[in-house]
Design a protein around this motif. Structure first.
Motif, PDB file in Angstrom:
ATOM      1  N   THR A 191       0.833  -1.215   0.000  1.00  0.00           N
ATOM      2  CA  THR A 191       0.000   0.000   0.000  1.00  0.00           C
ATOM      3  C   THR A 191       0.859   1.254   0.000  1.00  0.00           C
ATOM      4  OG1 THR A 191      -1.694  -1.175   1.268  1.00  0.00           O
ATOM      5  CG2 THR A 191      -1.818   1.237   1.287  1.00  0.00           C
ATOM      6  N   LEU A 192       1.982   1.203   0.760  1.00  0.00           N
ATOM      7  CA  LEU A 192       2.778   2.413   0.984  1.00  0.00           C
ATOM      8  C   LEU A 192       3.895   2.549  -0.042  1.00  0.00           C
ATOM      9  CD1 LEU A 192       3.039   2.177   4.873  1.00  0.00           C
ATOM     10  CD2 LEU A 192       1.577   3.685   3.519  1.00  0.00           C
ATOM     11  N   ASN A 193       4.132   3.772  -0.451  1.00  0.00           N
ATOM     12  CA  ASN A 193       5.244   4.073  -1.343  1.00  0.00           C
ATOM     13  C   ASN A 193       6.441   4.490  -0.482  1.00  0.00           C
ATOM     14  OD1 ASN A 193       7.064   5.370  -3.067  1.00  0.00           O
ATOM     15  ND2 ASN A 193       5.421   5.945  -4.484  1.00  0.00           N
ATOM     16  N   PRO A 194       7.586   3.767  -0.598  1.00  0.00           N
ATOM     17  CA  PRO A 194       8.703   4.022   0.314  1.00  0.00           C
ATOM     18  C   PRO A 194       9.312   5.411   0.178  1.00  0.00           C
ATOM     19  CG  PRO A 194       9.359   2.490  -1.419  1.00  0.00           C
ATOM     20  CD  PRO A 194       7.869   2.682  -1.544  1.00  0.00           C
ATOM     21  N   VAL A 195       9.147   6.054  -0.970  1.00  0.00           N
ATOM     22  CA  VAL A 195       9.844   7.337  -1.175  1.00  0.00           C
ATOM     23  C   VAL A 195       8.963   8.557  -0.877  1.00  0.00           C
ATOM     24  CG1 VAL A 195      11.408   6.312  -2.869  1.00  0.00           C
ATOM     25  CG2 VAL A 195       9.350   7.508  -3.659  1.00  0.00           C
ATOM     26  N   THR A 217       1.866  12.756   2.360  1.00  0.00           N
ATOM     27  CA  THR A 217       1.676  12.887   0.912  1.00  0.00           C
ATOM     28  C   THR A 217       0.750  11.780   0.401  1.00  0.00           C
ATOM     29  OG1 THR A 217       3.955  13.640   0.857  1.00  0.00           O
ATOM     30  CG2 THR A 217       2.943  13.112  -1.267  1.00  0.00           C
ATOM     31  N   GLN A 218       1.008  10.546   0.891  1.00  0.00           N
ATOM     32  CA  GLN A 218       0.243   9.399   0.403  1.00  0.00           C
ATOM     33  C   GLN A 218      -1.190   9.445   0.900  1.00  0.00           C
ATOM     34  OE1 GLN A 218       2.497   5.693   0.473  1.00  0.00           O
ATOM     35  NE2 GLN A 218       4.189   6.783   1.414  1.00  0.00           N
ATOM     36  N   MET A 219      -1.350   9.835   2.161  1.00  0.00           N
ATOM     37  CA  MET A 219      -2.704   9.823   2.715  1.00  0.00           C
ATOM     38  C   MET A 219      -3.548  10.966   2.135  1.00  0.00           C
ATOM     39  SD  MET A 219      -2.219   8.516   6.637  1.00  0.00           S
ATOM     40  CE  MET A 219      -3.957   8.101   6.863  1.00  0.00           C
ATOM     41  N   ILE A 220      -2.913  12.108   1.909  1.00  0.00           N
ATOM     42  CA  ILE A 220      -3.649  13.235   1.310  1.00  0.00           C
ATOM     43  C   ILE A 220      -4.105  12.852  -0.103  1.00  0.00           C
ATOM     44  CG2 ILE A 220      -3.354  15.591   0.392  1.00  0.00           C
ATOM     45  CD1 ILE A 220      -1.574  16.100   2.945  1.00  0.00           C
ATOM     46  N   ALA A 221      -3.196  12.192  -0.842  1.00  0.00           N
ATOM     47  CA  ALA A 221      -3.569  11.747  -2.193  1.00  0.00           C
ATOM     48  C   ALA A 221      -4.712  10.737  -2.126  1.00  0.00           C
ATOM     49  CB  ALA A 221      -2.358  11.138  -2.898  1.00  0.00           C
ATOM     50  N   ALA A 222      -4.660   9.850  -1.115  1.00  0.00           N
ATOM     51  CA  ALA A 222      -5.713   8.828  -0.999  1.00  0.00           C
ATOM     52  C   ALA A 222      -7.063   9.475  -0.685  1.00  0.00           C
ATOM     53  CB  ALA A 222      -5.336   7.803   0.078  1.00  0.00           C
ATOM     54  N   VAL A 223      -7.063  10.492   0.166  1.00  0.00           N
ATOM     55  CA  VAL A 223      -8.325  11.195   0.456  1.00  0.00           C
ATOM     56  C   VAL A 223      -8.842  11.854  -0.816  1.00  0.00           C
ATOM     57  CG1 VAL A 223      -9.406  13.125   1.692  1.00  0.00           C
ATOM     58  CG2 VAL A 223      -7.771  11.632   2.892  1.00  0.00           C
ATOM     59  N   ARG A 224      -7.918  12.577  -1.518  1.00  0.00           N
ATOM     60  CA  ARG A 224      -8.349  13.388  -2.662  1.00  0.00           C
ATOM     61  C   ARG A 224      -8.635  12.552  -3.908  1.00  0.00           C
ATOM     62  NH1 ARG A 224      -6.551  19.142  -2.768  1.00  0.00           N
ATOM     63  NH2 ARG A 224      -5.075  18.639  -4.412  1.00  0.00           N
ATOM     64  N   ALA A 225      -8.256  11.263  -3.878  1.00  0.00           N
ATOM     65  CA  ALA A 225      -8.592  10.381  -5.004  1.00  0.00           C
ATOM     66  C   ALA A 225     -10.114  10.232  -5.126  1.00  0.00           C
ATOM     67  CB  ALA A 225      -7.948   9.008  -4.827  1.00  0.00           C
ATOM     68  N   HIS A 226     -10.813  10.334  -3.999  1.00  0.00           N
ATOM     69  CA  HIS A 226     -12.270  10.132  -4.045  1.00  0.00           C
ATOM     70  C   HIS A 226     -13.072  11.344  -3.602  1.00  0.00           C
ATOM     71  CE1 HIS A 226     -11.878   5.895  -5.000  1.00  0.00           C
ATOM     72  NE2 HIS A 226     -10.930   5.810  -4.083  1.00  0.00           N
ATOM     73  N   ASP A 227     -12.435  12.283  -2.875  1.00  0.00           N
ATOM     74  CA  ASP A 227     -13.174  13.436  -2.362  1.00  0.00           C
ATOM     75  C   ASP A 227     -12.467  14.724  -2.775  1.00  0.00           C
ATOM     76  OD1 ASP A 227     -15.179  12.034  -1.119  1.00  0.00           O
ATOM     77  OD2 ASP A 227     -14.070  11.834   0.772  1.00  0.00           O
ATOM     78  N   ASN A 228     -13.232  15.629  -3.320  1.00  0.00           N
ATOM     79  CA  ASN A 228     -12.682  16.888  -3.811  1.00  0.00           C
ATOM     80  C   ASN A 228     -12.577  17.897  -2.651  1.00  0.00           C
ATOM     81  OD1 ASN A 228     -11.856  18.932  -5.409  1.00  0.00           O
ATOM     82  ND2 ASN A 228     -13.863  19.329  -6.336  1.00  0.00           N
ATOM     83  N   LEU A 276       2.631  11.794  10.500  1.00  0.00           N
ATOM     84  CA  LEU A 276       2.282  12.200   9.139  1.00  0.00           C
ATOM     85  C   LEU A 276       3.514  12.641   8.365  1.00  0.00           C
ATOM     86  CD1 LEU A 276      -1.020  14.296   9.340  1.00  0.00           C
ATOM     87  CD2 LEU A 276      -0.641  12.179   8.061  1.00  0.00           C
ATOM     88  N   ASP A 277       4.479  13.232   9.074  1.00  0.00           N
ATOM     89  CA  ASP A 277       5.664  13.743   8.384  1.00  0.00           C
ATOM     90  C   ASP A 277       6.781  12.709   8.258  1.00  0.00           C
ATOM     91  OD1 ASP A 277       4.697  16.261   7.692  1.00  0.00           O
ATOM     92  OD2 ASP A 277       4.908  16.917   9.782  1.00  0.00           O
ATOM     93  N   ALA A 278       6.496  11.468   8.673  1.00  0.00           N
ATOM     94  CA  ALA A 278       7.508  10.412   8.574  1.00  0.00           C
ATOM     95  C   ALA A 278       7.461   9.750   7.192  1.00  0.00           C
ATOM     96  CB  ALA A 278       7.262   9.372   9.657  1.00  0.00           C
ATOM     97  N   TYR A 279       8.594   9.150   6.819  1.00  0.00           N
ATOM     98  CA  TYR A 279       8.615   8.236   5.683  1.00  0.00           C
ATOM     99  C   TYR A 279       8.334   6.833   6.225  1.00  0.00           C
ATOM    100  CZ  TYR A 279      10.647  11.892   2.811  1.00  0.00           C
ATOM    101  OH  TYR A 279      10.832  13.050   2.121  1.00  0.00           O
ATOM    102  N   PRO A 280       7.791   5.938   5.392  1.00  0.00           N
ATOM    103  CA  PRO A 280       7.443   4.604   5.894  1.00  0.00           C
ATOM    104  C   PRO A 280       8.604   3.909   6.625  1.00  0.00           C
ATOM    105  CG  PRO A 280       6.471   4.909   3.731  1.00  0.00           C
ATOM    106  CD  PRO A 280       7.313   6.144   4.004  1.00  0.00           C
TER     107      PRO A 280
END
Ligand SMILES: Nc1ncnc2c1ncn2[C@@H]1O[C@H](COP(=O)(O)OP(=O)(O)OP(=O)(O)O)[C@@H](O)[C@H]1O
Ligand SMILES: [Mg+2]
Length: 339
Positions: free
Chosen positions: A103-107, A112-123, A149-153
């Protein structure tokens, strides 16, 4: 049970391989109610993951869904194409994998990933998305979610990474989450904490879970209902406590008998004696018959689904009688003699 949120009906998924057609999922039927947790169990290769991927529309060539229905609140997901299923996936139904790095992108930072996941379905704005991400991390028991939130995986422990993956699955409050052995690789105390959070989430949010596992100890502590698979088929279903107390299918009895008394949650189960059959070359009739202590003359014909009290089912010609009080140790002795 109230109207089920997920109904899987006669699902069939096949892979075309050189040896022939592998029927990895062969007529699987089960349902899950709102806020319920279904434990999907079975030995390696029984078709648990393929069932999960099929529900989410994630089967790729050489695989295909050859039949059946996956009804999510009445909508058949198997009929949805490309963009239609992508709109449902992540929003109404989500998946948690054994390896959170699926699920997680290491880089990328968690935020960043969670914000993108929210905005993938909700504007919504990035700010709103970030606050939803932070709330989701708090929901799964992550301390100091703002800092995480500010950590890398790679800056998180395995248990924290898996909680982040569960938080991502929860972002859109889906009706159903399919979890494919997400705690198997974690140590026992972390696993116990996550299972307790999942139980609470199911109760509080009404999200239904299909929890894939090898581990009957996990099922008995977590699941309301159980669905036991063997060679691509469902062989037993029922309330988890009832099935574990008094299995009706000989395979389930064998799985239970192979749990040592000192079994620790998270430990892999020893197998039922004998080996799982090749799916490309199943015996006619009941696939479990060659390993079964109750096998009889009828077993070379297709076993019927037998319906018992309280909605339980078993796919068997000779199910175990509930009052036969078969001690599990003698069951296991019979298995050893038979193999
Ligand atoms: N891409 C594929 N190509 C061909 N066959 C496949 C493919 N994926 C799965 N299968 C077949 O489907 C069967 C079921 O696999 P699946 O991964 O669902 O088992 P599982 O119950 O999840 O096992 P495990 O407990 O080891 O994860 C496998 O035995 C394999 O034969
Ligand atoms: Mg699997």
């Amino acid at each position: 049970m109230s109207e089920p949120v997920l109904r899987v009906k006669d699902l069939r998924t096949e892979f075309a391989v050189r040896a022939g057609i592998v029927k990895a999922v062969d007529g699987v039927t089960f349902e899950v109610g709102r806020g319920r947790i279904l434990g999907l169990v079975g030995e390696s290769g029984s078709g648990k993951s393929v069932t999960g991927y099929s529900i989410l529309g994630l089967i790729e060539l050489p695989g295909r869904i050859a039949g059946g229905e996956v009804l999510l609140n009445g909508v058949d997901l198997t009929k949805l194409k490309g963009e239609q299923i992508r709109r449902v996936r992540g929003a109404q139904i989500a998946m948690v994998f054994q390896d959170p790095m699926m699920t997680l992108n290491p880089v990328l930072k968690v935020s960043t990933q969670m914000i993108a996941a929210v905005r993938a379905h909700d504007n919504v704005s990035r700010k709103v998305a970030r606050s939803r991400a932070r709330d989701a991390l708090a929901t799964v028991g992550i301390p100091s979610p703002e800092e995480r939130l500010d950590a890398y995986p790679h800056q998180l422990s395995g248990g924290m990474r898996q909680r982040v993956a569960i938080a991502i699955a929860l972002l859109h409050k889906p009706a159903v989450i399919i979890a494919d052995e997400p705690t198997t690789a974690l140590d026992v105390s972390i696993q116990g904490q996550i299972l307790a959070e999942v139980r609470r989430l199911a109760d509080e949010t009404g999200t239904a879970f299909v929890w894939v596992t090898h581990d009957l100890a996990v099922v008995s502590s977590l699941a309301d209902d159980i669905c036991v698979m063997y060679a691509g088929r469902v062989v037993e279903t029922g309330a988890a406590a009832d099935v574990i107390a008094s299995p009706r299918h000989p395979y389930t009895a064998g799985l239970l008998a192979s749990v040592p008394a000192e079994h620790e949650p998270g430990e892999r189960l020893p197998q039922v004696p004998g080996s799982a059959p090749s799916l490309a070359n199943l015996p006619p009739g009941c696939a479990f018959a060659p390993r079964c202590f109750k096998a009889g003359p009828a077993c070379n014909t297709t076993p019927p689904v037998q319906h018992f009290e309280d909605g339980r089912t078993a796919l068997c010609h000779y199910p175990i009688e509930p009052d036969s009080c078969q001690p599990l140790s003698s069951t296991s002795t019979t298995y050893q003699n038979a193999s």
